[in-house]
Scaffold this active site. Structure first.
Site, PDB file in Angstrom:
ATOM      1  N   CYS A 136      -1.901 -51.057 -17.999  1.00  0.00           N
ATOM      2  CA  CYS A 136      -0.632 -50.727 -17.336  1.00  0.00           C
ATOM      3  C   CYS A 136      -0.787 -49.528 -16.401  1.00  0.00           C
ATOM      4  CB  CYS A 136       0.446 -50.448 -18.379  1.00  0.00           C
ATOM      5  SG  CYS A 136       2.034 -49.980 -17.668  1.00  0.00           S
ATOM      6  N   CYS A 139       2.113 -47.047 -16.329  1.00  0.00           N
ATOM      7  CA  CYS A 139       2.133 -46.091 -17.448  1.00  0.00           C
ATOM      8  C   CYS A 139       1.034 -45.027 -17.305  1.00  0.00           C
ATOM      9  CB  CYS A 139       1.911 -46.803 -18.781  1.00  0.00           C
ATOM     10  SG  CYS A 139       2.642 -48.421 -18.917  1.00  0.00           S
ATOM     11  N   ASP A 140      -0.134 -45.425 -16.842  1.00  0.00           N
ATOM     12  CA  ASP A 140      -1.306 -44.551 -16.989  1.00  0.00           C
ATOM     13  C   ASP A 140      -1.903 -44.005 -15.687  1.00  0.00           C
ATOM     14  OD1 ASP A 140      -1.096 -44.964 -19.696  1.00  0.00           O
ATOM     15  OD2 ASP A 140      -2.482 -46.644 -19.715  1.00  0.00           O
TER      16      ASP A 140
END
Ligand code: NDP
Length: 316
Positions: A136, A139-140
């Site tokens: 993701c 997200c990261d």
């Protein structure tokens, strides 16, 4: 078989399921939630979460899910650790059979079984997941400021992840196993025109390379060109696997409308499926946004949609 007819039965224990439960419990509808094989869902396999609103400091995915579960229970949800094996939505009340042999009856069902990112299946990918291997970028990506990263895949997700990564990473290489992308043309154009992104065609990932000392991290990637067979090792700080997701909808096949990739179809702007009294929320019906916060939002909508149905049908 118990004679209880649950007003609202929720299947799945991710952000969508727990949020649906919190709203249904606060409407005094005593929701019953069957947790399924992975209570907590995808957030239990991530580490740092920085994009869930309400937390100024970094929180841990498993902790967030524990909190959601506790909150759902505290307001009156009954949870059961069991796995749904089959459903019968052709009758009212609906019937849900589980692995433990129970048959549950419910006036409304909210499906929140989520989706799972597909992975290549390499042991090295598994070993460094959360330590440079991610599923993701939204997200990261922040953790890869100024770094060199690889994105694997050729669909919309891979291209969107590569483009998103340009906000932070210095150098992005998209690895695709064919010489034509599956992604929409407009996304392809953006990708190919972006100076930070390079595409390697006809290439597959053979290995993700990393170290364990002084701490576990990805340091490289081994690629193979499937046209000429050449193998190359390149340095890498991160590898984003974006080769698709599979919604967990196997047990609902034949009972409810889905698209050709298995995502449950809902009426636009609602969580209503084609079966009255059956709702879907979260990644199980959302191939596009797939965020914890959007899943939670859809869970809230599903509880409100189900409550309205119960009232309209004079079931409560
Ligand atoms: P897709 O199934 O569309 O694409 C998966 C990609 O990964 C394909 O290019 C495929 O290659 C590749 N792939 C699959 N397995 C492997 C493997 N083992 N090794 C290497 N490569 C592999 O998945 P997406 O997640 O991209 O999209 C899912 C759905 O969600 C689609 O319908 C998509 O349009 C939609 N979506 C829409 C968005 C939007 O509208 N903004 C954003 C994100 C997704 P190959 O092409 O060779 O099969």
């Amino acid at each position: 078989m118990s004679n209880t007819i649950h007003p609202i039965l929720i299947i799945g224990a991710g952000p969508a399921g727990y949020t649906a439960a919190i709203y249904a419990a606060r409407a005094n509808l005593q929701p019953f939630l069957i947790q399924g094989p992975h209570p907590g869902g995808q957030l239990t396999v991530t580490t740092d979460v920085e994009n869930y609103p309400g937390f100024a400091d970094v929180i841990q995915g498993p902790w967030l899910m524990e909190q959601m579960e506790k909150q759902a229970i505290n307001v009156g949800t009954k949870t059961e650790f069991d796995i749904v094996e089959s459903v019968d939505f052709s009758q009212s009340p609906k019937e849900i059979k589980t692995a433990s042999g129970n048959i549950y009856k419910a006036h409304t069902v909210i499906i929140c079984t989520g989706a799972q990112a597909k992975w290549l299946g390499l042991p090295s990918e598994e070993k460094f997941r959360g330590f440079g291997v991610s599923g993701c970028a939204t997200c990261d990506s922040f953790f890869f400021k100024g770094k060199k990263v690889f994105v694997l895949g050729g669909g919309n997700t891979a291209v969107e992840e590569a483009l998103f990564l340009t906000n932070h990473a210095a150098e992005i290489t998209l690895i695709h196993r064919r010489e034509e992308l599956r992604a929409e043309k407009i996304l392809q154009k953006r990708l190919l025109e972006n100076p930070k992104i390079t595409v390697r065609w006809n290439t597959v990932t053979e290995e993700i390379i990393g170290i364990e000392d002084p701490f576990k991290k990805v340091t490289g990637i081994q690629l193979k060109n499937i046209k000429d067979g050449s193998v190359e090792k390149l340095t890498a700080d991160g590898v984003f696997v974006a080769i698709g997701h599979s919604p967990a909808t196997e047990v609902f096949k034949g009972q409810i409308d889905m698209d050709k990739t298995g995502y449950i179809t809902v009426a636009p702007g609602t969580t209503r499926t084609n079966i009255p009294g059956v709702y879907a929320a979260g990644d199980v019906c959302d191939a596009v946004y797939r965020q914890a916060v959007t899943a939670a939002g859809l869970g809230c909508m599903a509880a409100l949609d189900a409550t309205k149905y119960l009232q309209t049908e004079n079931l409560i």
